[in-house]
Design a protein around this motif. Structure first.
Motif, mmCIF file in Angstrom:
data_model
loop_
_atom_site.group_PDB
_atom_site.id
_atom_site.type_symbol
_atom_site.label_atom_id
_atom_site.label_comp_id
_atom_site.label_asym_id
_atom_site.label_seq_id
_atom_site.Cartn_x
_atom_site.Cartn_y
_atom_site.Cartn_z
ATOM 1 N N LYS A 1 80.509 37.128 25.572
ATOM 2 C CA LYS A 1 80.904 35.737 25.330
ATOM 3 C C LYS A 1 81.570 35.123 26.557
ATOM 4 O O LYS A 1 81.474 33.919 26.786
ATOM 5 N N THR A 2 82.240 35.959 27.366
ATOM 6 C CA THR A 2 82.900 35.442 28.564
ATOM 7 C C THR A 2 81.891 34.925 29.584
ATOM 8 O O THR A 2 82.181 33.969 30.309
ATOM 9 N N ASN B 1 80.087 44.109 33.467
ATOM 10 C CA ASN B 1 80.208 44.426 32.041
ATOM 11 C C ASN B 1 79.272 45.573 31.667
ATOM 12 O O ASN B 1 79.672 46.540 31.006
ATOM 13 N N LEU C 1 81.105 31.526 28.663
ATOM 14 C CA LEU C 1 82.278 30.685 28.921
ATOM 15 C C LEU C 1 82.372 30.312 30.396
ATOM 16 O O LEU C 1 82.696 29.162 30.735
ATOM 17 N N SER D 1 79.254 34.397 37.049
ATOM 18 C CA SER D 1 78.835 34.907 35.742
ATOM 19 C C SER D 1 77.774 35.993 35.888
ATOM 20 O O SER D 1 77.767 36.961 35.116
ATOM 21 N N ILE E 1 85.875 30.429 22.213
ATOM 22 C CA ILE E 1 87.190 31.065 22.346
ATOM 23 C C ILE E 1 87.680 31.543 20.980
ATOM 24 O O ILE E 1 88.258 32.632 20.855
ATOM 25 N N TYR F 1 79.657 39.036 36.738
ATOM 26 C CA TYR F 1 80.405 39.502 35.566
ATOM 27 C C TYR F 1 79.491 40.246 34.596
ATOM 28 O O TYR F 1 79.906 41.247 33.994
ATOM 29 N N ILE G 1 86.028 34.733 20.240
ATOM 30 C CA ILE G 1 86.636 35.816 21.026
ATOM 31 C C ILE G 1 87.890 36.331 20.330
ATOM 32 O O ILE G 1 88.142 37.538 20.259
#
Lengths: 102, 87
Positions: free
Chosen positions: B42-43, B70, B46, B63, B13, B66, B16
């Motif tokens: 990076k998310t 992205n 996470l 993920s 975090i 995601y 980020i």
């Protein structure tokens, strides 16, 4: 034993991630920033996910994480390459020594 | 092992937030785009860590989705910047 190996992989991945973020701030130019972000992020993410696979063992979650590693090793450099291509086609000049930082 | 996951999530975090500096002040569209791409990468990590911390394996699927979103978003914006339209 396997947990220790996973820990080592996660630590190396975190190191590469932090180095990539610092390079994104410190480097003087768009092309050098793309260099830092593209390579450090791909390798760091792969290392951390391999660490999670070693921690998890032989389950379905490990298979999903392995698919994620393969997908990211293909797509992340492709995305950065397309961005650099766009910047080159819009005539963004690279930084030379002695110039002002952009 | 849970403490180590929590510590690595906190370090992620912080990185980020380092990238958000480039999103705010970066000159031009390309610098901001490459910073947003980095934040998205990076998310993904996470989300995987959150799945391990709360012991919910459904986060791995989130993920994966995601990562796809992205990639597609970055390619679409790059195409828009080059041609002036998404076509």
């Amino acid at each position: 034993m396997l947990n220790t190996l996973a820990l080592i992989f996660i630590a190396i991945g975190l190191f590469f991630m932090v180095v990539g973020a610092v390079g994104l701030i410190r480097l003087p130019d768009f092309y050098t920033r793309a260099h830092a972000s593209g390579k450090c992020d791909t390798l760091g993410e792969g290392m951390m996910l391999v660490g999670f696979i070693l921690f998890e063992g032989m389950t379905l979650i490990a298979v999903k994480l392995l698919l994620l590693v393969i997908f990211i090793f293909i797509t992340s450099p492709t995305a950065v390459h397309s961005l650099v291509n766009v910047a080159h086609s819009r005539n963004i000049a690279p930084w030379k020594k002695g110039e002002e930082r952009q | 092992m849970n403490d180590i996951f929590l510590a690595s999530a906190i370090i992620l975090i912080l990185t980020i937030f380092l990238c958000l500096y480039r999103v705010l002040y970066g000159p031009g569209v390309e610098n901001r785009l490459i910073a947003v791409n980095t934040v998205g990468t990076k998310t993904i990590i996470l989300l995987v860590i959150i799945g391990f911390l709360y012991e919910r394996p459904i986060f791995m699927d989130i993920s994966i989705v995601y990562a796809m979103i992205n990639f597609i978003a970055t390619l679409a914006i790059a195409k828009y910047l080059r041609r002036g339209c998404i076509c």
